[in-house]
Design a protein around this motif. Structure first.
Motif: not given
Length: 291
Positions: A269-291
Motif C-alpha cells: 500500500l505504501d509502495r515500498k515493496e519491502a517490509i521496513d520498521m515503519e511497516c511492522l509498527e503500522k502492522a499493529a493495525f489492520i491495513p485498509p481495503y483497496i479497490e
C-alpha cells in the motif's frame, strides 16, 4: 506486468505471485501458508515413524503441547495430510480418524465425537470397554491412529467423566486394537492424561516452544519472507526486526505471522515493496481495503 526488480529473494514456486497486481498480491499474502521448521519437522517425522511401526500390545502414543497461538492446530492438519498421503501410497497402511475434544467434554459428548469421526454411532461405552461396533469398524478399516485436538479440554470434565474418557483412551491404545493416539493441546494438556498412570506411560511428550532470538527464529523469518510476493528484500532476519517481532509478539507464532502479513500489505500500500520498521509498527493495525 513487467517487473524490473530481481525476484531471487522469493522462492521459485512463489515468484509468479509477485507479478500480479496489488489486490491479487494482498489476497495471496493473507492466504494461510505452511512453513516447515525443525521442531514441527521432527514431530511430523516422529508421527510418521509411529504410523509405520508394527502393532504392539500397547501402542506408542504422542502428546504435542504448546501455548495457544504456536501453530499446533496447523501442525495437526499437516499431520493429517501426511498420514493421508502415506495411506494413498500404500493401501495396506492403516487408517486414521481425527476429531477435537468437545469444549464441554462430558463422556456422552466424547462418545458422540468419536462416532462422528467414524461416520456411524459407536454405541454406549460401559466400564471403559470398547463397543463391538467400534471394534468391527476399526478392524474393517484397518484403523491405526486416532488424532485428537484440544485434548486439554478433558480438564473441563467432572471427575467421573474425565476418568471414563481416560479409560476409553487406555482401552483404545491397548490390546486388541492397540491404536496409537496422537493428541494435541495447550501447555497444561499433560495434566489431562496424568490421572491415568497406565495411559500416561504410553505417551511421549513433545513441546512447541515459544520463539526466542536465535538462528532457528532467523531461519523461520527468512523462510517466511521467501513466500511473500514483495518485489524487494525485506531482510526480516535483521537484528532490529528480529528484536521488534519478538518483543511485539511475545514469541507466539500466530502474533508473529500477523505482524509480518500485515506489514507486507502495508509495504504494498505504501509502495515500498519491502517490509521496513515503519511497516511492522503500522502492522499493529489492520491495513485498509483497496479497490
Amino acid at each position: 506486468m513487467k517487473v524490473n526488480t530481481s525476484l531471487e529473494h522469493i522462492a521459485p514456486s512463489y515468484r509468479n505471485l509477485a507479478l500480479l497486481d496489488d489486490k491479487q498480491r494482498i489476497i495471496s499474502i493473507y492466504t494461510d501458508r505452511w512453513i516447515n521448521y525443525p521442531e514441527v519437522s521432527s514431530i511430523r517425522a516422529v508421527v510418521r515413524a509411529v504410523y509405520e511401526m508394527p502393532r504392539n500390545i500397547q501402542a506408542q502414543c504422542i502428546l504435542v503441547s504448546a501455548q495457544s497461538g504456536m501453530g499446533k492446530t496447523s501442525l495437526f492438519t499437516r499431520i493429517e495430510s501426511d498420514i493421508d498421503t502415506l495411506r494413498k501410497r500404500d493401501q495396506d497402511h492403516g487408517g486414521c480418524i481425527s476429531f477435537s475434544m468437545p469444549a464441554e467434554p462430558t463422556f456422552s459428548a466424547f462418545e458422540d465425537v468419536v462416532g462422528e469421526a467414524l461416520g456411524v454411532p459407536i454405541g454406549k461405552i460401559r466400564n471403559g470397554r470398547i463397543p463391538n461396533t467400534f471394534s468391527r469398524l476399526a478392524h474393517l478399516r484397518n484403523l491405526r491412529i486416532i488424532m485428537i485436538d484440544e485434548v486439554h479440554n478433558l480438564l473441563n470434565a467432572n471427575r467421573g467423566d474425565q476418568r471414563k474418557s481416560l479409560a476409553l483412551l487406555r482401552a483404545m491404545s491397548g490390546p486388541p486394537l492397540s491404536l496409537s493416539i496422537i493428541a494435541f493441546g495447550i501447555d497444561d494438556a499433560e495434566n489431562a492424561i496424568r490421572d491415568d498412570d497406565q495411559l500416561e506411560r504410553r505417551f511421549e511428550i513433545y513441546n512447541l516452544p515459544d520463539w526466542r532470538e536465535d538462528e532457528k527464529f532467523r531461519s523461520f523469518l527468512a523462510a517466511y519472507e521467501s513466500i511473500l510476493p514483495l518485489r524487494k528484500r525485506s531482510e526480516l532476519s535483521r537484528s532490529d526486526k528480529v528484536k521488534f517481532l519478538l518483543r511485539s509478539s511475545k514469541g507466539i507464532t500466530g502474533n508473529i505471522v500477523k505482524r509480518i502479513t500485515r506489514g507486507a500489505v502495508w509495504a504494498i500500500l505504501d509502495r515500498k515493496e519491502a517490509i521496513d520498521m515503519e511497516c511492522l509498527e503500522k502492522a499493529a493495525f489492520i491495513p485498509p481495503y483497496i479497490e
